[in-house]
Design a protein around this motif. Sequence first.
Motif, short mmCIF file in Angstrom:
data_model
loop_
_atom_site.label_atom_id
_atom_site.label_comp_id
_atom_site.label_asym_id
_atom_site.label_seq_id
_atom_site.Cartn_x
_atom_site.Cartn_y
_atom_site.Cartn_z
N ALA A 1 -7.39 -8.38 -5.53
CA ALA A 1 -8.23 -7.85 -4.47
C ALA A 1 -7.95 -6.37 -3.94
CB ALA A 1 -8.14 -8.76 -3.33
N ILE A 2 -6.81 -6.16 -3.73
CA ILE A 2 -6.32 -4.94 -3.25
C ILE A 2 -6.67 -3.67 -4.29
CG2 ILE A 2 -4.40 -3.27 -2.64
CD1 ILE A 2 -4.79 -5.07 -0.45
N SER A 3 -6.26 -4.10 -5.71
CA SER A 3 -6.81 -3.07 -6.76
C SER A 3 -8.16 -2.85 -6.64
CB SER A 3 -6.45 -3.52 -8.09
OG SER A 3 -5.10 -3.88 -8.19
N ARG A 4 -9.22 -3.84 -6.54
CA ARG A 4 -10.39 -3.71 -6.57
C ARG A 4 -10.90 -2.65 -5.30
NH1 ARG A 4 -13.27 -8.17 -9.36
NH2 ARG A 4 -12.16 -8.05 -11.16
N TRP A 5 -10.12 -3.09 -4.07
CA TRP A 5 -10.68 -2.28 -3.06
C TRP A 5 -10.26 -0.79 -3.21
CZ3 TRP A 5 -6.51 -1.53 1.30
CH2 TRP A 5 -7.21 -0.76 2.11
N LEU A 6 -9.18 -0.46 -3.96
CA LEU A 6 -8.60 1.04 -3.99
C LEU A 6 -9.18 1.55 -5.38
CD1 LEU A 6 -4.78 0.48 -2.66
CD2 LEU A 6 -6.63 1.54 -1.38
N SER A 7 -9.80 0.79 -6.06
CA SER A 7 -10.30 1.33 -7.38
C SER A 7 -11.22 2.55 -7.20
CB SER A 7 -10.92 0.15 -8.40
OG SER A 7 -11.93 0.14 -7.60
N GLU A 8 -12.14 2.29 -6.25
CA GLU A 8 -13.18 3.49 -5.89
C GLU A 8 -12.25 4.84 -5.54
OE1 GLU A 8 -17.18 2.57 -4.15
OE2 GLU A 8 -16.81 4.72 -3.90
N PRO A 9 -11.59 4.74 -4.26
CA PRO A 9 -11.16 5.89 -3.85
C PRO A 9 -10.14 6.54 -4.61
CG PRO A 9 -10.33 3.86 -2.39
CD PRO A 9 -11.43 3.39 -3.42
N ILE B 1 0.93 -1.16 -0.02
CA ILE B 1 0.02 -0.01 -0.17
C ILE B 1 0.83 1.18 0.00
CG2 ILE B 1 -1.59 1.18 1.26
CD1 ILE B 1 -2.89 -1.46 2.16
N SER B 2 1.99 1.22 0.66
CA SER B 2 2.79 2.28 0.84
C SER B 2 3.51 2.74 -0.51
CB SER B 2 3.85 2.42 2.15
OG SER B 2 4.97 1.85 1.88
N ALA B 3 3.90 1.68 -1.09
CA ALA B 3 4.40 1.64 -2.68
C ALA B 3 3.58 2.29 -3.42
CB ALA B 3 4.95 0.45 -3.15
N ILE B 4 2.21 1.84 -3.47
CA ILE B 4 1.16 2.66 -4.31
C ILE B 4 1.03 4.12 -3.82
CG2 ILE B 4 -1.25 2.46 -4.89
CD1 ILE B 4 -1.42 -0.44 -3.97
N ARG B 5 0.98 4.24 -2.59
CA ARG B 5 0.78 5.61 -2.19
C ARG B 5 1.99 6.46 -2.86
NH1 ARG B 5 0.91 5.25 3.10
NH2 ARG B 5 -1.20 5.76 3.37
N ASP B 6 3.34 5.96 -2.70
CA ASP B 6 4.51 6.57 -3.16
C ASP B 6 4.28 6.84 -4.51
OD1 ASP B 6 5.31 6.77 -0.72
OD2 ASP B 6 7.07 5.05 -1.17
N ARG B 7 4.03 6.05 -5.58
CA ARG B 7 3.64 6.21 -6.85
C ARG B 7 2.45 7.16 -7.10
NH1 ARG B 7 2.11 0.95 -9.59
NH2 ARG B 7 0.03 2.12 -10.20
N TRP B 8 1.57 6.93 -6.51
CA TRP B 8 0.34 8.20 -6.74
C TRP B 8 0.79 9.47 -6.69
CZ3 TRP B 8 -3.21 5.57 -9.14
CH2 TRP B 8 -4.43 6.31 -9.25
#
Length: 286
Positions: free
Chosen positions: A107-115, A65-72
């Motif tokens: 699963a994580i991608s689906r969870w974060l897709s909306e926010p 999750i923190s890698a996704i945050r950094d990229r974002w």
Amino acid sequence: MSSRFQIQVPAKWILAGEHAVLRGATAVALPHPEMQLEIRFDPQGSCGGLKVSPQEGSQEILDLISAIRDRWESEDRVFPKLEGHLEVKSSIPIGAGLGSSAALCVAISRWLSEPLGISKKDLFEFAIQLEHRFHGRSSGLDIAVISAREPISFVANRGARPLGIRKIPRFTFHDTELRARTSECVIRVEKLREEDPALAMRLDEAMSAASRFALEGLVLYDSGSQTQGLEQVKRGMMQAQECFRSWQLVPGAAHRMERKLLAEGALAVKLTGAGGGGFLVALWVD
Ligand code: PMV
């Protein structure tokens, strides 16, 4: 980010096409009938911050999750504050070729897709990027079949084609209890390509043909031609297993288990996934 979320995704297994799929061959993959991963997010379930349970494996998920945050954030996009309890339950063994990390990424991608406002069209690519963190570059096959939740044929860069079949032959799954990293198996195949490019090319072609046989067999079986269908699936599986053997990805213990299953009456037995261990899949007359 305040909505509750829950999703279950299946494990996957590969009937044919492993490794050669990385160089453009067709692969055939199916969702696993029993094993699955589930995530549940409850925004009220923690006192500030994101709590991930169970403890085992939670650091890996927080790192993801923190890698996704950094990229974002590196692309000047706002990453929402994640507060709550994320519970992950999985019956998919890790490193066994059944797609445990791909299931988590889907699963994580689906969870974060909306926010994160990820469109349906971009979700597949987003999940593949996550999976690259686990495996290095992958073909996308695991993400494709877990997302599709049904048997598919798959070609890298072209994507998945759902087979639309309802009836499949009887397959059973057998744990060799050996574990191997996908990346190490991919490197072994690459090494052979450097040492003997002609043989490597023949093996890719043989694996590609194995996929065609298996695919044809599944379609025949589904359409009611069961004997012919089983014969073609068997041919595909046996040829695929010979490719694994030539790549030196069938350890002794897996070979012994394969022989035992054949002696018990299995029509064909092959490794599923990258090889080097993991699970054997056996085909039976039902
Ligand atoms: O993820 P695994 O271990 O099931 O391997 C998938 C099959 C490979 O072709 C070896 C890798 C890939 O990315 O397609």
